[in-house]
Scaffold this motif. Structure first.
Motif, PDB file in Angstrom:
ATOM      1  N   GLN A 107    -101.536 -49.419 -52.499  1.00 30.06           N
ATOM      2  CA  GLN A 107    -101.551 -49.907 -53.951  1.00 30.06           C
ATOM      3  C   GLN A 107    -102.086 -48.900 -54.882  1.00 30.06           C
ATOM      4  N   GLY A 138     -98.831 -44.435 -47.620  1.00 27.26           N
ATOM      5  CA  GLY A 138     -98.407 -45.679 -48.500  1.00 27.26           C
ATOM      6  C   GLY A 138     -97.525 -46.682 -47.726  1.00 27.26           C
ATOM      7  N   VAL A 144     -96.899 -43.555 -53.549  1.00 27.67           N
ATOM      8  CA  VAL A 144     -96.796 -44.995 -54.445  1.00 27.67           C
ATOM      9  C   VAL A 144     -95.488 -44.892 -55.249  1.00 27.67           C
ATOM     10  N   ARG A 174     -98.008 -50.908 -58.183  1.00 27.21           N
ATOM     11  CA  ARG A 174     -98.963 -49.710 -57.823  1.00 27.21           C
ATOM     12  C   ARG A 174     -99.832 -48.937 -58.889  1.00 27.21           C
TER      13      ARG A 174
END
Length: 261
Positions: A75, A102, A148, A158
């Motif tokens: 995130q 991620g 992200v 994000r």
């Protein structure tokens, strides 16, 4: 949203942040500004739980202090102020570290796209430690972008957390980095950037938050907060807005398309 409520930080006996409350939403680029020692980087470190703090920090509706780091990694991605790497990693390996933290571990093409976005395509095999300071900074930005890569995911927006993202860069790369941050926010992500350059902040940020001696002195649009009394209080010097220096050349980079070669 990123919500910070009643945040205070003490380092030893010294209060660094005092009862700071602010929030920012997806789609917004928030610039955190202030003089050296005002508490800007400490604020970001508190959001990342790198320093002990009192108060509440919520990201996308979840309290950060009660979330596992591996749950937060997809995130939010961080560009640190310090861009050194202790071991002999290639640039490609550093960027892959971000991607694999991620949701994009199975998409190696993201590394190539992130490097191209920061202008380091073709440098994948370079030893990270041999890069210039500005190149290392852009390499770490590519790592954060790869983490992200899509500004909105299954868990919501994000976030990019950037600590002085243009400090080591020339004028052209400063603009490129800020344009990348602006594009990330425009695509639905959130951006929090610790900034010293007020002109760039005013050019790209939706809102600016000014810290003075560890306290939030003002937050609002650049037009609302870029006022001489506040700036003079924050920086301890005389400031004239919209006035060129009395002598010598003066320039302001323009937020527009790059000049053709």
């Amino acid at each position: 949203m990123l919500e910070i409520r009643n945040l205070s930080v003490r380092l030893g006996r010294r209060p660094v942040l005092q009862d700071v409350t602010l929030s920012t939403r997806p789609g917004e680029l928030l610039a955190i500004c202030g003089a050296n020692g005002a508490g800007k980087s400490t604020l970001l470190k508190a959001v990342l739980e790198e320093v002990p703090a009192q108060g509440t920090i919520r990201l996308n509706g979840h309290e950060v202090g009660k979330s596992r780091p591996e749950a937060l990694a997809p995130q939010r991605a961080v560009l640190p102020q310090d861009t050194d790497v202790a071991f002999s990693f290639t640039l490609a390996e550093v960027v892959a570290m971000g991607r694999e933290a991620g949701d994009f571990a199975t998409r190696p093409e993201v590394d190539r796209l992130a490097l191209a976005a920061v202008g380091l395509q073709g440098r994948e095999g370079d030893d990270f430690r041999t890069l210039s300071g500005g190149e290392r900074q852009r390499g770490h930005l590519a790592r954060a972008l790869a983490q992200v890569w899509e500004p909105v995911g299954p868990q919501g927006p994000r976030w990019l957390m950037l600590d002085e993202p243009v400090a080591s860069l020339d004028l052209g790369h400063q603009l490129k980095v800020m344009q990348l941050a602006r594009s990330f926010a425009d695509a639905g992500g959130g951006v929090v950037a610790i900034m010293h350059d007020l002109n760039l902040s005013a050019m790209f940020a939706d809102r600016m938050a000014f810290l003075v001696d560890g306290q939030l002195a003002a937050i609002g649009t650049p037009e609302q907060v870029m006022q001489e009394p506040l700036l003079e209080r924050a920086y301890g010097c005389r400031i004239s807005l919209n006035g060129a220096p009395p002598a010598g050349p003066w320039l302001l980079p323009q937020n527009c398309a790059p000049v053709a070669d």
